[in-house]
Design a protein around this motif. Structure first.
Motif, PDB file in Angstrom:
ATOM      1  N   ALA A 266       0.834  -1.216   0.000  1.00 35.94           N
ATOM      2  CA  ALA A 266       0.000   0.000   0.000  1.00 35.94           C
ATOM      3  C   ALA A 266       0.862   1.258   0.000  1.00 35.94           C
ATOM      4  O   ALA A 266       0.517   2.264  -0.619  1.00 35.94           O
ATOM      5  CB  ALA A 266      -0.916  -0.015   1.223  1.00 35.94           C
ATOM      6  N   ASP A 267       1.980   1.186   0.689  1.00 36.57           N
ATOM      7  CA  ASP A 267       2.836   2.362   0.901  1.00 36.57           C
ATOM      8  C   ASP A 267       4.266   2.005   0.556  1.00 36.57           C
ATOM      9  O   ASP A 267       5.022   1.613   1.422  1.00 36.57           O
ATOM     10  CB  ASP A 267       2.688   2.800   2.371  1.00 36.57           C
ATOM     11  N   SER A 268       4.708   2.135  -0.740  1.00 29.24           N
ATOM     12  CA  SER A 268       3.912   2.687  -1.795  1.00 29.24           C
ATOM     13  C   SER A 268       4.358   2.101  -3.126  1.00 29.24           C
ATOM     14  O   SER A 268       4.269   2.721  -4.155  1.00 29.24           O
ATOM     15  CB  SER A 268       4.089   4.221  -1.781  1.00 29.24           C
TER      16      SER A 268
ATOM     17  N   GLU B  18      14.052   7.205  -0.028  1.00 38.12           N
ATOM     18  CA  GLU B  18      14.178   7.609   1.386  1.00 38.12           C
ATOM     19  C   GLU B  18      12.992   8.438   1.851  1.00 38.12           C
ATOM     20  O   GLU B  18      13.137   9.291   2.716  1.00 38.12           O
ATOM     21  CB  GLU B  18      15.504   8.356   1.609  1.00 38.12           C
ATOM     22  N   GLU B  19      11.814   8.138   1.301  1.00 42.36           N
ATOM     23  CA  GLU B  19      10.621   8.873   1.717  1.00 42.36           C
ATOM     24  C   GLU B  19      10.264   8.557   3.163  1.00 42.36           C
ATOM     25  O   GLU B  19       9.884   9.442   3.930  1.00 42.36           O
ATOM     26  CB  GLU B  19       9.446   8.517   0.797  1.00 42.36           C
ATOM     27  N   GLU B  20      10.412   7.294   3.531  1.00 44.35           N
ATOM     28  CA  GLU B  20       9.991   6.872   4.878  1.00 44.35           C
ATOM     29  C   GLU B  20      10.903   7.414   5.973  1.00 44.35           C
ATOM     30  O   GLU B  20      10.577   7.322   7.155  1.00 44.35           O
ATOM     31  CB  GLU B  20       9.919   5.337   4.962  1.00 44.35           C
ATOM     32  N   ILE B  21      12.063   7.947   5.594  1.00 51.72           N
ATOM     33  CA  ILE B  21      12.942   8.540   6.614  1.00 51.72           C
ATOM     34  C   ILE B  21      13.079  10.043   6.374  1.00 51.72           C
ATOM     35  O   ILE B  21      14.048  10.668   6.778  1.00 51.72           O
ATOM     36  CB  ILE B  21      14.328   7.847   6.646  1.00 51.72           C
TER      37      ILE B  21
ATOM     38  N   ALA C 229      -1.208   0.541   6.013  1.00 54.14           N
ATOM     39  CA  ALA C 229       0.119   1.108   5.783  1.00 54.14           C
ATOM     40  C   ALA C 229       0.820   1.301   7.125  1.00 54.14           C
ATOM     41  O   ALA C 229       0.181   1.681   8.107  1.00 54.14           O
ATOM     42  CB  ALA C 229      -0.008   2.450   5.059  1.00 54.14           C
ATOM     43  N   HIS C 230       2.088   1.001   7.182  1.00 55.57           N
ATOM     44  CA  HIS C 230       2.928   1.119   8.388  1.00 55.57           C
ATOM     45  C   HIS C 230       2.537   0.098   9.471  1.00 55.57           C
ATOM     46  O   HIS C 230       3.080   0.156  10.571  1.00 55.57           O
ATOM     47  CB  HIS C 230       2.870   2.531   9.005  1.00 55.57           C
ATOM     48  N   ALA C 231       1.579  -0.781   9.198  1.00 56.18           N
ATOM     49  CA  ALA C 231       1.144  -1.738  10.217  1.00 56.18           C
ATOM     50  C   ALA C 231       1.313  -3.166   9.693  1.00 56.18           C
ATOM     51  O   ALA C 231       1.771  -3.368   8.566  1.00 56.18           O
ATOM     52  CB  ALA C 231      -0.313  -1.474  10.582  1.00 56.18           C
TER      53      ALA C 231
HETATM   54 ZN   LIG Z   1       4.864   5.585   4.515  1.00 58.57          ZN
END
Ligand SMILES: [Zn+2]
Length: 443
Positions: free
Chosen positions: A123-125, A156-159, A412-414
């Motif tokens: 989902a992400d992403s 590096e979007e998630e950071i 997302a994130h889970a």
């Molecule tokens: Zn994300």
């Protein structure tokens, strides 16, 4: 393979099989040990796009970046010199999977079950990113890409990496941008983000003693680092931070906060949080302790911790000022620190909030394209999340379509993150149609 995923992708099973391989790469940008996987996921993109007409994609480490990204241009099919330029953004790094036992499947197995693809980063992403890559590829290879595409695939979007946002800020601005990283409003209604919150991310350390102390000999007399940290965090996060904006009954009714919280398995933070969900998560700034640690939790140990650490995120609402919130938060923390506690506050990320106009030609063309494909006009809505690039485009005055094809229940994130298979061909169609429509954009 390919069952129930729509005619479009069945015809292109090889691309779909490659996509599943991409999902299996654990490109968790926050985990140093996965750096080679982020690199592999970047290389996958270049390989996948290698035979695209007029493309010069490359893996690069942009100035200031911690992880690699993929950038490049795909030229319009004809008269590229006169065609408008559209930046198209997606990201391929993922969150770490978290606790394995909470997953019903291997987080990097890309398992297909009941019409969903399960896995971290679905989902992400990566699904959203695959959708834009496929759309550009298909239009370019069929000689019908009417715009020059500036492709930006972020590792590096998630950071909260600055590589791509800084790169974009230093380049001539495109005529419009598409950020594909998000979810549909509901089964058939797309959504376009009108605003995003910014983020300040802090690592807070508190020292209360030179070493751990016997809780029998010193308990009651020596300052406890865990307790002192809790005091600081409690004091700093009580009450509002920033000004934000008030919501209305109509807006809140549209977003059904009580149901959203219930479906997410969340408990309302206070008496009015559920009724004012949109205001709390989109229109107001919010402080959240993301993690906290002191002492050795696994042991029945009678010691007073000497040090405590906490990670804190502050989401900054549109209209609130990043610098002012930064000063206010750090002052609150210091005010509530007990005498003698040594507090150090390190800022790990600072991204301002942003807003994009909803009446621009590009956004109207995009909304029309989405309506033709999905049968419903996009829902224009603010988002509580943060995308550094969104703020950069907002500052540059570039109209930006921020959308996506995941679902609200995509986790997302889970654990058990998932993406519905049917949204892959649907998304590819919608982005193809949008790029076609943007061909008529005045430069
Ligand atoms: Zn994300």
């Amino acid at each position: 393979m390919g069952q129930g995923i729509g005619q479009d992708l069945i015809e292109n099973e090889l691309a779909f099989a490659r996509f599943l391989d991409w999902l299996r790469i654990p490109s968790a940008s926050a985990v140093a040990a996965h750096a080679p996987d982020v690199e592999r996921a970047a290389t996958w993109i270049c390989e996948h796009m290698r035979e695209v007409a007029g493309s010069d994609l490359r893996v690069c480490r942009l100035p200031g970046a911690i992880q690699p990204s993929v950038v490049g241009r795909v030229e319009a099919s004809g008269a590229a010199d006169y065609a408008p330029t559209v930046a198209v953004y997606g990201h391929f790094d993922v969150q770490p999977p978290g606790t394995r036992t909470e997953w019903s499947t291997d987080p990097f197995g890309a398992e297909i079950r009941d019409g969903w693809i399960y896995g971290r980063g679905t989902a992400d992403s990566k699904a959203n990113s695959f959708i834009v890559l496929e759309a550009v590829k298909r239009l370019a290879n069929s000689g019908s890409l009417p715009v020059n595409v500036q492709l930006l695939l972020d590792g590096e979007e998630e950071i909260d990496g600055v590589g791509i946002p800084d790169h974009v800020a230093s380049e001539p601005p495109p005529d419009a941008a598409i950020i594909c990283d998000g979810a549909l409003w509901d089964d058939r209604t797309p959504s376009f983000a009108t605003s995003l919150r910014g983020t300040l991310y802090y690592r807070v350390k508190l020292r209360a003693a030179e070493r751990e102390l016997h809780s029998g000999s010193f308990g009651g007399a020596a300052l406890n680092a865990a307790g002192a940290m809790i005091e600081c965090l409690y004091g700093a996060s009580r009450g509002r931070i920033g000004h934000g904006r008030e919501s209305s009954a109509e807006l809140e009714a549209l977003h059904d906060g009580p149901e959203t919280l219930r479906r997410a398995g969340a408990t309302p933070a206070d008496d009015t949080a559920a009724e004012r969900f949109y205001e709390r998560t989109v229109l107001r700034s919010a402080i959240d302790v993301n993690s906290i640690g002191a002492g050795e939790i696994g042991l029945q140990k009678t010691a007073i911790p000497d040090e405590a650490v906490a990670n804190v995120s502050v989401r900054i609402a549109p209209g609130d000022d990043l610098q002012r919130i930064d000063v206010e938060f750090t002052e609150r923390m210091r005010q509530h620190a007990p005498a003698g506690a040594e507090l150090s506050i390190e800022t790990l990320a600072a991204v301002p909030p942003g807003e994009t106009p909803t009446d621009s030609e590009a956004v109207n063309l995009g909304a029309g394209a989405f309506e033709r494909v999905l049968g419903a006009r996009p829902h224009f809505v603010g988002s509580g999340g943060t995308l550094p690039l969104f703020s950069v485009y907002a500052d540059l005055g570039v109209p930006v379509i921020t959308t996506g094809f995941a679902t609200a229940d995509g986790a997302a994130h889970a654990a058990d993150e998932r993406f519905p298979l049917t949204n892959l061909p649907l998304g590819i169609k919608a982005i193809c149609e949008t790029l076609r429509a943007l061909g008529s954009l005045r430069r």
